[in-house]
Design a protein around this motif. Structure first.
Motif, PDB file in Angstrom:
ATOM      1  N   PRO A  35       0.837  -1.205   0.000  1.00 26.10           N
ATOM      2  CA  PRO A  35       0.000   0.000   0.000  1.00 26.10           C
ATOM      3  C   PRO A  35       0.870   1.253   0.000  1.00 26.10           C
ATOM      4  O   PRO A  35       2.022   1.229   0.448  1.00 26.10           O
ATOM      5  CB  PRO A  35      -0.782  -0.113   1.303  1.00 26.10           C
ATOM      6  N   PHE A  36       0.292   2.357  -0.457  1.00 25.63           N
ATOM      7  CA  PHE A  36       1.020   3.624  -0.441  1.00 25.63           C
ATOM      8  C   PHE A  36       0.030   4.777  -0.353  1.00 25.63           C
ATOM      9  O   PHE A  36      -0.990   4.792  -1.032  1.00 25.63           O
ATOM     10  CB  PHE A  36       1.862   3.785  -1.715  1.00 25.63           C
ATOM     11  N   LYS A  37       0.338   5.723   0.521  1.00 28.43           N
ATOM     12  CA  LYS A  37      -0.374   6.997   0.555  1.00 28.43           C
ATOM     13  C   LYS A  37       0.668   8.076   0.791  1.00 28.43           C
ATOM     14  O   LYS A  37       1.329   8.098   1.840  1.00 28.43           O
ATOM     15  CB  LYS A  37      -1.443   7.027   1.646  1.00 28.43           C
ATOM     16  N   SER A  38       0.832   8.936  -0.173  1.00 32.45           N
ATOM     17  CA  SER A  38       1.929   9.903  -0.139  1.00 32.45           C
ATOM     18  C   SER A  38       1.824  10.836   1.052  1.00 32.45           C
ATOM     19  O   SER A  38       2.813  11.108   1.744  1.00 32.45           O
ATOM     20  CB  SER A  38       1.946  10.713  -1.432  1.00 32.45           C
ATOM     21  N   GLN A  39       0.624  11.325   1.295  1.00 39.39           N
ATOM     22  CA  GLN A  39       0.406  12.308   2.363  1.00 39.39           C
ATOM     23  C   GLN A  39      -0.905  11.991   3.058  1.00 39.39           C
ATOM     24  O   GLN A  39      -1.953  11.932   2.428  1.00 39.39           O
ATOM     25  CB  GLN A  39       0.359  13.709   1.768  1.00 39.39           C
ATOM     26  N   ASN A  40      -0.823  11.767   4.338  1.00 44.07           N
ATOM     27  CA  ASN A  40      -2.007  11.447   5.117  1.00 44.07           C
ATOM     28  C   ASN A  40      -2.246  12.560   6.131  1.00 44.07           C
ATOM     29  O   ASN A  40      -1.293  13.077   6.702  1.00 44.07           O
ATOM     30  CB  ASN A  40      -1.793  10.114   5.851  1.00 44.07           C
ATOM     31  N   MET A  41      -3.483  12.949   6.329  1.00 42.02           N
ATOM     32  CA  MET A  41      -3.813  13.889   7.395  1.00 42.02           C
ATOM     33  C   MET A  41      -4.707  13.177   8.397  1.00 42.02           C
ATOM     34  O   MET A  41      -5.884  12.920   8.132  1.00 42.02           O
ATOM     35  CB  MET A  41      -4.505  15.144   6.858  1.00 42.02           C
ATOM     36  N   SER A  42      -4.130  12.831   9.529  1.00 37.49           N
ATOM     37  CA  SER A  42      -4.877  12.074  10.520  1.00 37.49           C
ATOM     38  C   SER A  42      -4.128  12.084  11.838  1.00 37.49           C
ATOM     39  O   SER A  42      -2.896  12.067  11.870  1.00 37.49           O
ATOM     40  CB  SER A  42      -5.061  10.621  10.055  1.00 37.49           C
ATOM     41  N   ASN A  43      -4.863  12.097  12.929  1.00 36.92           N
ATOM     42  CA  ASN A  43      -4.260  11.925  14.249  1.00 36.92           C
ATOM     43  C   ASN A  43      -4.355  10.474  14.711  1.00 36.92           C
ATOM     44  O   ASN A  43      -4.044  10.170  15.863  1.00 36.92           O
ATOM     45  CB  ASN A  43      -4.918  12.857  15.271  1.00 36.92           C
ATOM     46  N   ASN A  44      -4.797   9.593  13.830  1.00 40.17           N
ATOM     47  CA  ASN A  44      -4.743   8.162  14.100  1.00 40.17           C
ATOM     48  C   ASN A  44      -3.481   7.631  13.438  1.00 40.17           C
ATOM     49  O   ASN A  44      -3.388   7.580  12.211  1.00 40.17           O
ATOM     50  CB  ASN A  44      -5.968   7.449  13.511  1.00 40.17           C
ATOM     51  N   SER A  45      -2.499   7.246  14.225  1.00 47.35           N
ATOM     52  CA  SER A  45      -1.225   6.846  13.648  1.00 47.35           C
ATOM     53  C   SER A  45      -0.838   5.433  14.059  1.00 47.35           C
ATOM     54  O   SER A  45      -1.481   4.799  14.892  1.00 47.35           O
ATOM     55  CB  SER A  45      -0.121   7.846  14.008  1.00 47.35           C
ATOM     56  N   TYR A  46       0.238   4.959  13.454  1.00 46.19           N
ATOM     57  CA  TYR A  46       0.706   3.579  13.589  1.00 46.19           C
ATOM     58  C   TYR A  46       2.214   3.638  13.786  1.00 46.19           C
ATOM     59  O   TYR A  46       2.896   4.389  13.094  1.00 46.19           O
ATOM     60  CB  TYR A  46       0.356   2.826  12.305  1.00 46.19           C
ATOM     61  N   VAL A  47       2.724   2.871  14.719  1.00 47.83           N
ATOM     62  CA  VAL A  47       4.158   2.841  14.959  1.00 47.83           C
ATOM     63  C   VAL A  47       4.744   1.596  14.306  1.00 47.83           C
ATOM     64  O   VAL A  47       4.310   0.473  14.582  1.00 47.83           O
ATOM     65  CB  VAL A  47       4.471   2.863  16.470  1.00 47.83           C
ATOM     66  N   THR A  48       5.719   1.815  13.423  1.00 46.76           N
ATOM     67  CA  THR A  48       6.349   0.695  12.728  1.00 46.76           C
ATOM     68  C   THR A  48       7.288  -0.054  13.664  1.00 46.76           C
ATOM     69  O   THR A  48       7.585   0.393  14.779  1.00 46.76           O
ATOM     70  CB  THR A  48       7.136   1.185  11.506  1.00 46.76           C
ATOM     71  N   LYS A  49       7.790  -1.175  13.197  1.00 48.52           N
ATOM     72  CA  LYS A  49       8.645  -2.024  14.022  1.00 48.52           C
ATOM     73  C   LYS A  49       9.893  -1.287  14.483  1.00 48.52           C
ATOM     74  O   LYS A  49      10.406  -1.532  15.573  1.00 48.52           O
ATOM     75  CB  LYS A  49       9.032  -3.277  13.235  1.00 48.52           C
ATOM     76  N   ASP A  50      10.390  -0.355  13.645  1.00 44.50           N
ATOM     77  CA  ASP A  50      11.597   0.391  13.997  1.00 44.50           C
ATOM     78  C   ASP A  50      11.296   1.712  14.698  1.00 44.50           C
ATOM     79  O   ASP A  50      12.143   2.603  14.780  1.00 44.50           O
ATOM     80  CB  ASP A  50      12.468   0.634  12.767  1.00 44.50           C
ATOM     81  N   GLY A  51      10.061   1.860  15.213  1.00 43.28           N
ATOM     82  CA  GLY A  51       9.718   3.016  16.032  1.00 43.28           C
ATOM     83  C   GLY A  51       9.415   4.274  15.249  1.00 43.28           C
ATOM     84  O   GLY A  51       9.489   5.378  15.793  1.00 43.28           O
ATOM     85  N   LYS A  52       9.015   4.156  13.995  1.00 44.84           N
ATOM     86  CA  LYS A  52       8.654   5.305  13.165  1.00 44.84           C
ATOM     87  C   LYS A  52       7.121   5.429  13.108  1.00 44.84           C
ATOM     88  O   LYS A  52       6.388   4.455  13.297  1.00 44.84           O
ATOM     89  CB  LYS A  52       9.214   5.147  11.751  1.00 44.84           C
ATOM     90  N   GLU A  53       6.654   6.642  12.819  1.00 44.30           N
ATOM     91  CA  GLU A  53       5.221   6.935  12.860  1.00 44.30           C
ATOM     92  C   GLU A  53       4.677   7.154  11.448  1.00 44.30           C
ATOM     93  O   GLU A  53       5.206   7.962  10.679  1.00 44.30           O
ATOM     94  CB  GLU A  53       4.990   8.180  13.708  1.00 44.30           C
ATOM     95  N   ILE A  54       3.627   6.413  11.103  1.00 46.02           N
ATOM     96  CA  ILE A  54       2.940   6.592   9.820  1.00 46.02           C
ATOM     97  C   ILE A  54       1.437   6.619  10.075  1.00 46.02           C
ATOM     98  O   ILE A  54       0.983   6.388  11.189  1.00 46.02           O
ATOM     99  CB  ILE A  54       3.282   5.471   8.811  1.00 46.02           C
ATOM    100  N   GLY A  55       0.663   6.893   9.028  1.00 49.26           N
ATOM    101  CA  GLY A  55      -0.781   6.877   9.155  1.00 49.26           C
ATOM    102  C   GLY A  55      -1.285   5.484   9.505  1.00 49.26           C
ATOM    103  O   GLY A  55      -0.776   4.479   8.987  1.00 49.26           O
ATOM    104  N   ARG A  56      -2.263   5.415  10.389  1.00 47.18           N
ATOM    105  CA  ARG A  56      -2.752   4.113  10.839  1.00 47.18           C
ATOM    106  C   ARG A  56      -3.313   3.289   9.684  1.00 47.18           C
ATOM    107  O   ARG A  56      -3.130   2.074   9.630  1.00 47.18           O
ATOM    108  CB  ARG A  56      -3.803   4.298  11.924  1.00 47.18           C
ATOM    109  N   ALA A  57      -3.976   3.947   8.743  1.00 42.42           N
ATOM    110  CA  ALA A  57      -4.571   3.207   7.625  1.00 42.42           C
ATOM    111  C   ALA A  57      -3.523   2.425   6.857  1.00 42.42           C
ATOM    112  O   ALA A  57      -3.751   1.278   6.446  1.00 42.42           O
ATOM    113  CB  ALA A  57      -5.305   4.169   6.693  1.00 42.42           C
TER     114      ALA A  57
END
Length: 501
Positions: A35-57
């Motif tokens: 999946p790919f989303k270039s720019q997400n606007m959301s306060n629902n986020s997801y933490v990757t295995k290496d501790g980085k933050e991306i959009g929850r979706a």
């Protein structure tokens, strides 16, 4: 690059769910899909295995694709902090806070660059990319410098499928209007249309399908049914209200304070699968009622949302609720709000250095906001002083700027794997504060907490519901359900035979 982009005629038409389902469909066919989303606007986020933050979706979509989420799947995440400003999370790390105008004026070229790099990275690792757009591709006031719809389709050189929501009405006008407002070269990139959230007898819509195809010369790839309780996390306030509004009334009444800048409300979704639990949102004092428990969720702007609570007089109601024996849980920003004091030492929450406010005073501790954000997956067990017996570890993730220091010893909630103590556990569990997002996704803990409330009401205890076992199965069910109503063969042909026109 081989792929497809899902764009919508508006927000909350179901793009995220459709991308999630497509990722599972392709993955089940043995294709290495991402999946790919270039720019997400959301306060629902997801933490990757290496501790980085991306959009929850995108994190959820990666799970559906049976792969590990990375920052390349969502290189830009905008997290609203006020009506004017948003924090920019760039490749998983907080970069700066800008106004909407400041972002458009100063970030466009940097955004284009990281989008190109992300697409190159994903195309080198995967066979197929399923791209999600945002809002509408024809927001005329934003279109000249947009980073998330037709510009991305152009950079990736993929066909676009336009999704419209029939449940909200006006589906024909939304599709025709969107196509009419596209530039000719953008219009040629639209290779299919999907009608989403259909209820009723599809035979009554067949004339509509024929009319659309004749009018637009674009195939309708499917009419997808409205999916109730799909268990796929939402990402904005529209999906928040839609997802929880139909919840039936149960014996346990849980009031959730609907903060203006609420974040990570996916923390609450497990309660949708507890039959005797009623979740309701509270914005005003008049809506508070007499709940069995109150949850104050995470927030992107703790001090602003604390002010919203005091302005609406909800602070007194929460305090009285506790004094009368009611249960309360504060998660992340909610934990900070329940404390005695909040100090914005670095100005990272309000922009005002050393700004300080009183909290609700329900937890003996104070929070200090520093400049560096903490994003980490974490796990632990109940702290020995809680008196709770450990039954497996509790897992979740932390995303926060502030650090909370308790004034009392021996009242921590958890002992973490890294050796640190975390959270607050008071009055035998009547008051809990924690930075652990997805606390209630831990089935044994959720069951224990609900049983405490059941006992206080003289209700029978219940056995745990292991919803975590159902999630992967749910991806398959939704993919199968949507595939049944989708011309998947034609979609594959469009993807495989696509070339720029």
């Amino acid at each position: 690059m081989k792929g497809v982009m899902i764009q919508g005629t508006a927000s909350d038409v179901g793009k995220s769910l459709i991308v999630t389902a497509l990722c599972r469909m392709f993955a089940n066919d043995g294709i290495r899909v991402v999946p790919f989303k270039s720019q997400n606007m959301s306060n629902n986020s997801y933490v990757t295995k290496d501790g980085k933050e991306i959009g929850r979706a995108q994190g959820i979509q990666a799970e559906a694709a049976k792969i590990e989420a990375t920052v390349w799947m969502n290189p830009i995440l905008l997290k609203p902090r006020s009506n004017q400003d948003s924090e920019i999370v760039y490749l998983g790390k907080s970069l700066k806070t800008l106004s909407g105008r400041g972002y458009r004026d100063t970030f466009y070229e940097k955004g284009l660059d990281v989008i190109k790099k992300s697409l190159e990275q994903l195309s080198s690792e995967y066979e197929l990319v399923v791209i999600e757009g945002a809002g509408s591709p024809v927001e005329i006031n934003l279109k000249d410098r947009e980073l998330v719809n037709m510009k991305v389709a152009e950079l990736a050189d993929v066909p676009v499928v336009l999704v419209a929501d029939i449940d909200r009405g006006g589906v024909f006008a939304s599709i025709i209007g969107t196509l009419e407002l596209l530039e000719p070269e953008e219009r040629q990139r639209v290779a299919g249309v999907i009608i989403n959230k259909f209820r009723g007898d599809i035979r009554l819509f067949e004339d509509g399908i024929h009319w659309l195809e004749k009018k637009t010369d674009i195939p309708v790839l499917g009419v997808l049914p409205y999916v109730e309780n799909h268990m796929i996390d939402g990402e904005d306030s529209l999906s928040l209200n839609n997802q929880f509004s139909s919840r039936q009334k149960g014996n346990l009444d849980i009031a959730v304070i609907q903060l203006p800048f609420i974040s990570n409300y996916s923390d609450l979704e497990p309660f949708l699968y507890e039959e005797d639990v009623s979740i309701r949102w509270v914005k005003q004092a008049s809506e508070f009622g007499n709940p069995d428990a109150v949850i104050i969720p995470g927030t992107k702007s703790t001090m602003n949302d604390l002010k919203a609570i005091t302005d609406t007089k909800l602070d007194f109601l929460i305090q009285n609720h506790i004094e009368n024996g009611g249960y309360v849980v504060g998660i992340c920003g909610g934990y900070q709000i329940l404390g005695e004091e909040i100090i914005d030492e670095a100005g990272s929450d309000t922009g005002i250095v050393n700004n300080s406010v009183k909290g609700l005073g329900c937890i003996p501790g104070r929070t200090i906001f520093y400049e560096e954000k903490e994003t980490v997956r974490t796990a632990g067990v109940y702290h020995e002083n809680t008196g709770l017996t450990a039954n497996g570890k509790l897992e979740g993730y932390e995303i926060h700027l502030g650090k909370t220091v308790l004034h009392q010893q021996g009242c921590s909630f958890l002992s973490l794997e890294n050796g640190k103590e975390e959270g607050y556990f008071g009055r035998n569990g009547q008051i809990i504060g924690t930075y652990l997002h997805h606390l209630f996704h831990n089935d044994q803990w959720r069951n224990h907490w609900l049983n405490m409330i059941r006992n206080s009401k003289g209700l029978n205890r219940k056995e745990p519901i292991y919803i975590s076992n159902y999630k992967d199965k749910r991806y398959d069910e939704i993919a199968s359900q949507m595939k049944e109503h989708l011309n998947f063969e034609l979609l594959n042909d469009i993807i495989n035979n696509w070339c720029s026109k």
